[in-house]
Design a protein around this motif. Sequence first.
Motif: not given
Length: 198
Positions: A39-42, A53-59, A79-82, A90-91
């Motif tokens: 559940e790592a979002g952007q 990868i976006r600027k606010d990607n949590a990881v 990171w991979e979008m699900v 995008e989670e």
Amino acid sequence: MKVLSINLNTYQEEKQMDKFMRIANEIVNRNIDVILFCEAGQSLMAKYVEGDIRKDNAVKIICDKVNEILGSQVYKFKWEMVHFGFKIYEEGVAIMSKLPLENIESKYVSQTSDVFTFKSRKILKATINNVDFYSCHLGWEDDEKEPFSKQMELLDQFVDKNRFSILGGTFNNDVKTKSYRQIISSVYVDLYAKYKPE
């Protein structure tokens, strides 16, 4: 090797940046080698900064903070979008490590791989220091369309039983469920149950 598994809850909590900073500090203070995120979002509106990868990607935020504290680019992540979540995110799942990530693979374990369906479930795998790590986010036992049992079967097929593996993430079923028994009746050991203080 120290491993942390954490669910970031895709920006659904208050004071997100404070939370990310606390996580980053714990990674440094505890000298964690590998972190498994789910559940790592952007957000959909944030700008891309590198690849998907976006600027606010949590990881990315956590990884950047850890490296900033350490003063060098020690940690890296995949990171991979699900699926899309809450209509604006995008989670995804991710693996972060200060050791090289090799043999990176991913696989949907849900019946659907539709990113517009929040019940889509994907596993991310990476080999780190000759150990296979799997970042997992599975569904619920009582879901008729996407039952946990089927997802666990596909995850089990994805795991190479000839290698030492660590699975982390969210399995969405507590210890009193049939789904939990399905996990531990196989080759897997619940390390939390095994080592938790009485």
